[in-house]
Enzyme design. Structure first.
Site, PDB file in Angstrom:
ATOM      1  N   CYS A  50       3.077  -4.886   3.762  1.00 33.03           N
ATOM      2  CA  CYS A  50       2.573  -4.387   2.510  1.00 33.03           C
ATOM      3  C   CYS A  50       1.979  -5.684   1.607  1.00 33.03           C
ATOM      4  CB  CYS A  50       3.409  -3.718   1.393  1.00 33.03           C
ATOM      5  SG  CYS A  50       4.808  -4.460   1.010  1.00 33.03           S
ATOM      6  N   ARG A  52       1.234  -8.924   3.441  1.00 36.64           N
ATOM      7  CA  ARG A  52       0.473  -9.749   4.284  1.00 36.64           C
ATOM      8  C   ARG A  52       0.185  -9.329   5.598  1.00 36.64           C
ATOM      9  NH1 ARG A  52       2.942 -14.722   4.415  1.00 36.64           N
ATOM     10  NH2 ARG A  52       4.515 -13.963   2.742  1.00 36.64           N
ATOM     11  N   SER A 117       7.298 -15.532   0.328  1.00 33.28           N
ATOM     12  CA  SER A 117       7.675 -14.134  -0.001  1.00 33.28           C
ATOM     13  C   SER A 117       7.255 -14.122  -1.505  1.00 33.28           C
ATOM     14  CB  SER A 117       8.825 -13.403   0.262  1.00 33.28           C
ATOM     15  OG  SER A 117       9.074 -13.479   1.580  1.00 33.28           O
ATOM     16  N   GLU A 122      13.693 -13.440  -0.037  1.00 35.02           N
ATOM     17  CA  GLU A 122      13.900 -12.228   0.299  1.00 35.02           C
ATOM     18  C   GLU A 122      14.228 -12.012   1.819  1.00 35.02           C
ATOM     19  OE1 GLU A 122      12.203  -9.705   1.949  1.00 35.02           O
ATOM     20  OE2 GLU A 122      10.071 -10.838   1.917  1.00 35.02           O
ATOM     21  N   PRO A 123      15.264 -11.219   2.215  1.00 35.71           N
ATOM     22  CA  PRO A 123      15.762 -11.176   3.542  1.00 35.71           C
ATOM     23  C   PRO A 123      14.921 -10.351   4.407  1.00 35.71           C
ATOM     24  CG  PRO A 123      17.271  -9.977   2.425  1.00 35.71           C
ATOM     25  CD  PRO A 123      16.125 -10.391   1.540  1.00 35.71           C
ATOM     26  N   GLN A 128      11.188  -7.949   9.682  1.00 37.88           N
ATOM     27  CA  GLN A 128       9.786  -7.479   9.943  1.00 37.88           C
ATOM     28  C   GLN A 128       8.980  -8.473  11.017  1.00 37.88           C
ATOM     29  OE1 GLN A 128       8.540  -7.501   5.764  1.00 37.88           O
ATOM     30  NE2 GLN A 128       8.778  -5.518   5.517  1.00 37.88           N
ATOM     31  N   ALA A 203      14.207   8.906  -9.921  1.00 37.70           N
ATOM     32  CA  ALA A 203      14.071   9.148  -8.396  1.00 37.70           C
ATOM     33  C   ALA A 203      12.654   8.315  -8.082  1.00 37.70           C
ATOM     34  CB  ALA A 203      13.666  10.681  -8.112  1.00 37.70           C
ATOM     35  N   THR A 206      12.252   2.207  -8.059  1.00 34.35           N
ATOM     36  CA  THR A 206      13.423   1.127  -8.331  1.00 34.35           C
ATOM     37  C   THR A 206      14.923   1.863  -8.017  1.00 34.35           C
ATOM     38  OG1 THR A 206      12.107   0.153 -10.349  1.00 34.35           O
ATOM     39  CG2 THR A 206      14.554   0.027 -10.207  1.00 34.35           C
ATOM     40  N   ILE A 207      15.024   3.246  -8.408  1.00 34.41           N
ATOM     41  CA  ILE A 207      16.151   3.928  -8.143  1.00 34.41           C
ATOM     42  C   ILE A 207      16.332   4.033  -6.535  1.00 34.41           C
ATOM     43  CG2 ILE A 207      17.391   6.101  -8.037  1.00 34.41           C
ATOM     44  CD1 ILE A 207      17.651   4.634 -10.479  1.00 34.41           C
TER      45      ILE A 207
END
Length: 444
Positions: A50, A52, A117, A122-123, A128, A203, A206-207
């Site tokens: 999303c 790159r 990133s 971020e892992p 990916q 929902a 974030t949740i």
């Protein structure tokens, strides 16, 4: 040989353009076919997320130097990238970054370690990159066109570098997203999450991220309460852990609070959903057992007075942001250590690639000489078997062997003489051990 990266990312392009250049599986297969047919590269990996889209190409026949052939090939690659997505090439070029050889190797390693990133360190990006590489490998095998050994080694090396960075630095140790920070906070307050009852209110995205983090840490009792039950049920389907998740309506929110050790809320409600009275009632039923309430909604979902209740630990989104800011500073320090590792590893790989490139040349040269020797030897053995004079046969063998072995070097020297390449002739003569006698034996 050369390695090229063409890419756009969240820093260089809008969401609208990133959507246009995304690769679906079908378009990725089409891209692989077109690259092979046009001989743009012998191996390729396409990374499309999303944030790159990057195309990694390996061409064995293009010089890494910035010469005309390299420039023409580069323009062909850019034009193809635009054409495959039906974009104007200038629109693409304005947002495109281009990296070659050691710079490309360094970039791949930085991307895989999360240094490029949106969220530093971020892992998810490493997974990916691995998926993109595996997709390309599977395609190559299906087409009976193995990926080049140099390209395969580059990605394997990158994965080991990413593992080393994770092990030797603190790049991934601190929470830098609201969802992850909420889960980290829960793990700090409670020794283990596996046996706790956790209530999520909302929902949305974030949740969903919170739920994924919790399930990854072994949570077995999860409740999701939302105004729209259908949306909560859809989220449960996406999470694929149905047996661990119970869906509640907002009318059942009190029932969820009565059971919950941890409450994490993130809705778009304009009014408070969890009042101090509701939490007080829940705590009475729970005998004031510790309860963590994390309100990451704006406007707030939870009455701020709950923090005065016995056994209640209440945190807001502002509290999480201060945690995130501290953690970002830690990641910034770790990223500098990671950059040092990556620079050294990228340099080592590129040095290996240069040596490997010429080791293939040496091997090919030796194989060619061996083939000449075998052919002439076979003819000589046949001649001796037909009772020809051995001395004559050996003389002819040695003469032909000499002529065949010096034929190509002689042509190369003649070409350099015509071009007036004095430095080239000197280097070539030195390599052949035939430097000018005056140079080798200067007069005293």
């Amino acid at each position: 040989m050369t390695i090229l990266v063409l890419g756009i990312n969240h820093k260089t392009a809008s969401v609208a353009l990133r959507e246009k250049v995304a690769f679906s599986p079908e378009k990725r297969d089409l891209a692989f076919q077109q690259i092979a047919q046009s001989e743009l590269a012998q191996s390729e990996v396409i990374l499309s997320t999303c944030n790159r889209t990057e195309i990694y190409l390996h061409n064995k026949h293009i010089s890494p130097e910035a010469d005309q052939e390299n420039q023409r090939w580069l323009e062909q690659c850019i034009q193809w990238f635009a054409d495959v997505h039906q974009l104007d090439v200038d629109e693409l070029r304005n947002c495109l970054y281009i990296k070659q050889n050691q710079s490309a190797v360094n970039h791949l390693m930085r991307v895989s370690c999360g240094l490029d990133s949106l969220v530093l360190g971020e892992p998810q990006i490493l997974g990916q990159v691995k998926q993109a590489y595996q997709y390309s490998e599977d395609y190559c095998q299906a087409q009976h066109m193995p990926m080049s050994s140099e390209f395969s080694r580059l990605f394997q090396k990158t994965f080991s570098v990413a593992k080393r960075v994770r092990t030797e630095t603190n790049i991934g140790n601190s929470a830098v997203s609201v969802a992850y920070a909420a889960c980290s906070l829960a793990r700090q307050i409670f020794e283990g999450l596996k046996d706790l009852n956790i209530l999520l209110v909302g929902a949305g995205e974030t949740i969903e991220l919170v739920a994924r983090h919790l399930l990854r840490h072994g949570v077995k009792k999860l409740m999701i309460s939302n105004r729209t039950l259908a949306r909560a049920e859809l989220l449960v389907e996406k999470l694929e852990h149905n047996k661990y998740i119970q869906v509640l309506s907002l009318q059942q929110l009190q029932d969820g609070l009565n059971q919950a050790d941890i409450v994490i809320s993130s809705t778009g409600s304009p009014i408070v959903l969890i009042t101090a009275e509701m939490v007080k009632q829940a705590q009475q039923k729970r005998r004031n057992a510790p309860m963590l309430i994390v309100d990451i909604a704006v406007p707030r979902d939870v009455d701020e007075r709950v923090e005065k209740l016995d056994g209640v630990y209440h945190y807001t989104v502002d509290d999480l942001h201060s945690i995130i800011q501290r953690n970002l500073s830690e990641r910034e320090k770790a990223s500098k250590e990671a950059e040092t590792i990556i620079d050294a590893e990228a340099s080592d790989f590129f040095e290996w690639m240069k040596v490997h490139q010429f080791s293939n040349l040496i091997r090919t040269y030796r194989e060619s000489a061996e083939q000449i020797r075998q052919d002439l030897l076979e003819k000589a053995v046949q001649a001796i078997g037909q009772n020809e004079d051995p001395e004559t046969v050996l003389q002819e063998l040695s003469y032909k062997l000499m002529n065949k072995l010096i034929h190509s070097p002689t042509q190369a020297m003649q070409a350099m003489m015509k071009q007036g390449s004095i430095q080239g002739l000197r280097s070539f003569s030195s390599a052949l051990g035939i430097a000018d006698k005056k140079e080798r034996n200067p007069q005293k």
